[in-house]
Structure formats: structure tokens, C-alpha cells
Design an enzyme around this catalytic site. Structure first.
Site, PDB file in Angstrom:
ATOM      1  N   GLU A  29       0.844  -0.952   0.263  1.00  0.00           N
ATOM      2  CA  GLU A  29       0.131   0.092  -0.056  1.00  0.00           C
ATOM      3  C   GLU A  29       0.900   1.135  -0.067  1.00  0.00           C
ATOM      4  OE1 GLU A  29      -2.361   0.650   3.575  1.00  0.00           O
ATOM      5  OE2 GLU A  29      -3.842   1.732   2.689  1.00  0.00           O
ATOM      6  N   LYS A  43      -9.723   2.262  -2.263  1.00  0.00           N
ATOM      7  CA  LYS A  43      -9.609   1.766  -1.186  1.00  0.00           C
ATOM      8  C   LYS A  43     -11.165   1.924  -0.469  1.00  0.00           C
ATOM      9  CE  LYS A  43      -7.247   1.761   3.415  1.00  0.00           C
ATOM     10  NZ  LYS A  43      -6.113   2.115   4.071  1.00  0.00           N
ATOM     11  N   CYS A  93      -5.788  -2.950   2.618  1.00  0.00           N
ATOM     12  CA  CYS A  93      -5.422  -2.592   3.753  1.00  0.00           C
ATOM     13  C   CYS A  93      -6.420  -2.919   4.533  1.00  0.00           C
ATOM     14  CB  CYS A  93      -4.897  -1.168   4.043  1.00  0.00           C
ATOM     15  SG  CYS A  93      -4.009  -1.215   5.716  1.00  0.00           S
TER      16      CYS A  93
END
Lengths: 411, 411
Positions: free
Chosen positions: A122, A198, A235
Site C-alpha cells: 500500500e 480503497k 489494507c
């Protein structure tokens, strides 16, 4: 770069599978804990690992049952974990250039190892500086298509005919310069196939990412590459089973989980969540975490009561690994060293797990999932008037009831 | 039954937590695998375990941060795993009586240990005979309220002021004698609070349960007992994240997962799924599995190609354990011995994990879950015309493309 990499000769070790004869019991072990108390069998954990250029390389292979009507579809996955390379006090251009140089080494190693689909960690071109809540770090944000990291990786993608997933801090100049946490998917011809933003943003200090970008607006895309159907769960999205589910419903065969996470918060979950997602959704999961401690020029508070200002979040713990739909997994890379994990995965295993072949491979979770039941439930749940389905013990006449029960038990 | 049980004096060992100082690194260990290669620290795994009456008793405690505005809500959970007691060739009445006798011993031990909420394994009053596909075993089915197992456990529930969850094979005489796989929730006053029917039925030989009962029609009830809000996710439902989610949405603080499962199919998943559910949904999960190999009078086939008829499914592997919302867990009971697991759990930990206090305890997964996004997605998915969100690499012009890419890589 002339030294042969360990995976280039096609040799790879099998991943750690449950023993074949589990239904006959494991001789001499009476509990799972007894197994853990002893050393795990060395031949199961021994990776083909070498140290090369200051980073570790490990390789493993997941196999699937050989089908009669379909050829194996073995895809070589690559996972890279790395640290920042110079002090965060240096000029941003110097910091980025140092990371680019290091990552290019690692990507070239993956290319020479024959990797088909590679994923970086990330926000790989920068320190994970959101903990500072300082706005200056936004300078690292770049355009998903025309930015410098995409330029670097596109040229490497073409050279090695690799699909490369590049998680960056994106600045969307076409939409008022808004910042996003984004993964760019670059095809084996160097073209940008698409991007994913994300979906779930942590609102937990010291991460503080919600100060920088909003929840993604790109849905749950699956990218049909030349090597297979891949998706990216960035994540904190790994904590949300619905997010994993959505990529599965859209047909993903490999979901990458590029992360940046630290021990005190998430390490006890790290070995559980990616693995559960692989099992529940019948796909491979490749979980990647950065390594090293990133020290910032200016101290920041962490939101932990009584903890004074500090200049770091503690070490990112690496431990990148791949989990398979049959509940097996590879060992992880190091907790504190940079590395490349190379994993051969026969994607046929996904469909086999969805209701196909083999003793271990016919779970049929999708067939038995009762999606309409849950579509209804979630549809009801999000309405303001939702009434949870609670059955109250009719003998409970007051809040004193428990006290009475405890009292009778002599507490 | 006069011997003191190990938990009755209030002494219990802390569960295996991640080391306190994780963000400082673990001295001397460079990877998670390196940790596993060494023995785990004995003081973390040492249960307060004794052998009593031929079964194991272990006890642990999960603590929560002390709050300023709310008292701790420590509930003592009990999990019982056992085997059948006599040959499956004996008359059914003899078989059931032998199990009743044994389970009564175990329940009384739990009662003397001060257990508040006790759960037995799936279909506890009978062998798990569905693998045979023989109809005769349906004789073990009984009414949820008036049946003999409820009668036995109701009297024990009153005597020990315990809530007891009793998973049985239910015959619903009010609805055409249909059979269900059902958990009966008995309150501390001996009353039946309600029941839950198994939501997801495996369609995997050799389990073959789908020949006996249908997917449950009772939704996802949470039972408000005097000791807290509990729910039951029966066996195969643990493979379905949506099922776990639903109990969480309805407010469960402890979800019991009574199971009957064997090594070759599920043991690699056993330590992952309940733990992931506890993390993702911020509640405790108590996973229970029976022990022993059940040999049937008449051989049956297993659906595994080439495997001849056999008289058993292999051993159920026990390993019952409790997982907490902060990602910690207890060790499991034995793989092959009967046992009672006693676990103190401060239910305040659930709300703390949902966005409350402490470094480890403020994940806020529910706040960041974006339920409306997924309600929409599932609502779309269940329609016949659903189009998966797939982004195709525009440079893919034919199925020959991958071959060409591989060719250029010299494969």
C-alpha cells in the site's frame, strides 16, 4: 542481476498443507496446541529462500487436482514488501527516487523469476505518513495514469510481460484534485487496465487516514488480465467480510491485499483474516505488508490516552503471505526484512472449491450461501426503523434478575 | 462430584494474548514462522487443566478494560465436547440413555464450576448418523419443548441457574412432523426461551445432512438471557460470513458454534473461521466439536471416487475453543478426549471493540462497514440479470493472447 533466482529453474516447494491422513488422526498429538508446542516439521516450513541483494526471496507452489476437461491454469504471483530507503527528513524527490531505485531492483528480480502478476505494498512510493496529519505529504500524490510510479512500472510490465498492481496515493486532477488511496492495475502490455480505490478507511489513530481521503467510489471491480481475474482489497478492507465477499461475487480468482499495518493493532489478526477470506470466497488471497519503522521529523500524538507525542508508529511487521481456497497457506516473509514472495497458484483450485472436485475441494459455499436471505436482511438493517431479532427470556422481570441469579449461585 | 473443580476458587489463567510490546518488535524473532518453529512460551499455553471422571477440564479468562461508567459484565461460559458412549448397534434407547448419563455428569461439573451459559455439541443426544442416509436414525428426533433432552437439561438449568444451549435433532409435530437441526435455548429458570434452526446445510458427502433437513427458517435470533445476549451458529454456518454478520447485526455478544466435523474436510479451517468471526463482528465465539469415531452397523459410500464403502467418517477432532473480539483465543480442548472448557468473558469487550476504549479495542468495524453499499450489491446480485463488475484488459484481443505472452517469456 545475472545471478539465477531460485524460482527460475521451476523448482518450488509445496505449501504447508494439512497432513494427508488427517482423518486417521495425527499420531502422537492429542490437541492442536500439542502440535504447536513441538517444532513444526522442518520439511514443511523450509522455503526455497535465499538472500539476494539484501532482500529475501521465497517460493512456493499451490497445486490443484488435474481436471479432465480443463488444462491447469498456473499463474505465478509475486508479492514485494519493502521499507522506505532514506530519512523522511530528506527532500521528497530524494525519498521517492530512493524508493523507486530499490523497488525497481525488486520488480526486476520478480520479472526474472517469471512472475506473471506482481503486487506492491500500500502507498509504496512514500512513507506511510498519515499518522502525522500534516498536509505536506500530499505532495506524494500522483495521477493514476500519467504519474511517475505508473511510468516506471509500465515500462517494467512491458519488459517482463507482467501484470503489476501498484497501490499509490492518487490525486484525481480531473475531479478537483481530490486525493484517494488507489491501486492501479497495469497490464502485461504496460497499459493501465483500471484502478480501484480503497473501500474502507480506518478511523483509528494513529493511522488517521480519514483526514486524507474518503471511502472509495469504484465499487468492487475484478480485472480480467491475460493471466486471470484479479482484484485488490486495500489494507483495512481486510477487516470487512462484506468487502471480501463482493470481490468473490464479481468473480475474482486472486485478491491482493496491499497493506501498511503495525503490530500492536493488527498482528494477531494478520494470519486469520486473509486466510478466512480465501476459504469463505474460494479464491487466493495475497496479503502484503511493508517493513521497518518510519521516523518522522515532527512528533505527533497517537490518540492513546497518556501516551506522549512520538515520532513513529512502531515497526510495520511485513509477514506477507498467500492463502489458498483449500485453507492452506504459505509461510510469511520476514517481519523486518524486505523480500519477494513468489507463489505458483493453479487458479483451477478456485472453481474446484466452489463445488468441483476432490475430497478437500467441494465445499460449495456459494451454492449454500442463501444470498437472498441476506440481501433482505441488509436491506432491512439499513433502514432507520430496523428492529433487531431479539428473543427476550420471558422470565426476566427486572434488571435485578441477574443479580438474583448470581446471588443464588453464591457469588 | 464432591471434588472441587479448578475454576470454583476463582483462579484462572489469562488467555494467550499477543505480547504487550508488539510495537517494539519481538526480540530475536524475524518472522511468524520463526516463532512457530520454537516452542510457544509455556506460561501462555498452560491451562488450568485436570482430568476428572475421565474428561479434561480447562479454564481461562478474557478480561476487558475497566470502564468508568459501566461495571464489568463477566460471564462464565461452558463448552462440552463428548463422544457417543456405546455401540451404534445397540437399541436407540440404550444409546441415548448412555449419552444422557455421561452428559449429565459433564453438565453437573459445569454447574459446580459456576458456569453461567453452557453449550453442548451439535445433535448431542445421538450419533451423527446422517452419513448413512438411513431413515431409521430419525427416531432420535424429538420435540424442542417437550422432548426428553429438554426435560433433562431444564431440570439441570434450574438446579444450577445456568442457561443451557441444547442442539438436537428436532421433530416439529405442529408442522407435519418435519425434521430440523435445531438449538434449543433453555433459560436459567428451566424455561425454553426459544430455538434456532441451522441456517446453512452442507451438501457435501459424507455429511449428507441435506437428506434429513432443510435450511433453517428461524432467521438470526439473538436470545436475551439473564447473563447476556447469545446466539447460535450451528456447524456449517461457520463457513458463511454473512451468517456470522447477521447475528452481530442483531446484537449478539456470544455466538456459540456447536459442530460435528472431521479432520480431512475442515480441520485446517477450524482455527481460522471462529476467530475471524469474533474479530469481524466484535463478539465472542465459542466453537464446539464432538470427539471420537462413530462406527455404523452398515457400510455406506462417501462420494469420494474410488473409495469403497466404509462404516465410519473418521474421527471428530474436538478442539473446542473460545475466540474473543480482540483477536485473542483460548487453547482448544483435546482432539480425542471428552472435556469441559470453562471461560470467563467480560462482555464489555464487545462494545469496546466496536469503537470504545483501549489501544487494541477501538477498531470501529461497524462504523466503517458501509452496509448500504453491500445491501445494494446483494440486492443486485440476486437478480437474474446481474452483471459482475469486470474490467477487461482492452489489449486482450483473443484467447491466444496469454499464450503469446507466455511464449515471449520463454515458457
Amino acid at each position: 542481476m545475472s545471478a539465477p533466482v531460485p524460482t527460475s529453474n521451476g523448482a518450488s516447494h509445496p505449501v504447508e498443507h494439512a497432513p494427508e491422513a488427517l482423518d486417521e488422526g495425527i499420531a502422537g498429538y492429542t490437541s492442536v496446541e500439542a502440535l504447536l508446542e513441538d517444532n513444526l516439521p522442518q520439511d514443511k516450513l523450509e522455503a526455497e529462500a535465499v538472500e539476494y541483494g539484501g532482500f529475501d526471496v521465497q517460493s512456493y507452489a499451490f497445486t490443484a487436482r488435474r481436471e479432465q476437461l480443463r488444462e491447469p491454469r498456473v499463474v505465478r504471483l509475486g508479492l514485494i514488501q519493502h521499507g522506505i530507503q532514506v530519512s523522511t527528513s530528506k527532500p521528497y524527490a530524494v525519498q521517492r527516487e530512493a524508493i523507486f531505485t530499490r523497488v525497481e531492483e525488486l520488480v526486476r528480480m520478480a520479472g526474472q523469476a517469471g512472475v506473471n502478476v506482481l503486487c506492491l505494498q500500500e502507498a509504496w512510493p512514500m512513507p506511510f505518513a498519515f499518522c502525522t496529519r500534516e498536509r505536506e505529504w500530499c505532495e506524494f500524490a500522483e495521477d493514476a495514469v500519467t504519474g511517475p510510479s505508473t511510468a516506471l512500472l509500465s515500462s517494467l510490465a512491458v519488459q517482463y510481460r507482467m501484470v503489476i498492481i501498484s497501490p499509490i496515493l492518487e490525486r484525481d486532477s480531473a475531479h478537483a484534485d481530490v486525493i484517494w488511496n488507489t491501486a492501479v492495475v497495469i497490464g502485461h502490455n504496460g497499459n493501465v487496465i483500471g484502478k480501484h480505490r480503497k473501500n474502507h478507511i480506518p478511523r483509528i489513530p494513529p493511522f488517521d487516514e480519514s483526514h486524507y481521503y474518503m471511502e472509495g467510489d469504484t465499487g468492487h471491480p475484478v480485472f480480467q488480465t491475460v493471466y486471470g481475474r484479479v482484484a485488490v482489497n486495500i489494507c483495512y478492507g481486510r477487516h470487512h467480510p462484506l468487502n471480501w465477499l463482493a470481490f468473490g461475487l464479481n468473480g475474482a480468482e486472486v485478491v491482493f491485499n496491499p497493506s501498511a499495518t503495525i503490530g500492536a493493532l493488527s498482528e494477531p489478526m494478520w494470519g486469520v483474516e486473509a486466510r478466512n477470506a480465501a476459504i469463505a470466497n474460494s479464491y487466493f488471497v495475497a496479503a502484503i505488508n511493508r517493513v521497518g519503522t518510519e521516523l518522522y521529523p515532527h512528533a505527533f500524538t497517537t490518540g492513546v490516552q497518556g501516551q506522549g507525542p512520538r515520532q513513529d508508529m512502531g515497526p510495520f511487521y511485513g509477514s506477507s503471505y498467500v492463502a489458498a481456497p483449500d485453507a492452506s497457506r504459505t509461510p510469511g516473509l520476514s517481519r523486518d526484512r524486505e523480500g519477494l514472495l513468489v507463489v505458483d497458484a493453479d487458479l483451477n483450485l478456485c472453481q474446484q472449491a466452489r463445488g468441483g472436485l476432490g475430497v478437500r475441494d467441494r465445499w460449495g459455499f456459494q451454492m449454500t450461501a442463501r444470498y437472498p436471505l441476506y440481501a433482505q436482511l441488509l436491506g432491512d438493517f439499513i433502514k432507520p426503523g430496523y428492529k433487531p431479532q431479539v428473543v427476550v427470556d420471558p422470565t426476566l422481570d427486572s434488571s435485578a434478575s441477574r443479580k438474583a441469579a448470581d446471588c443464588e449461585k453464591g457469588r
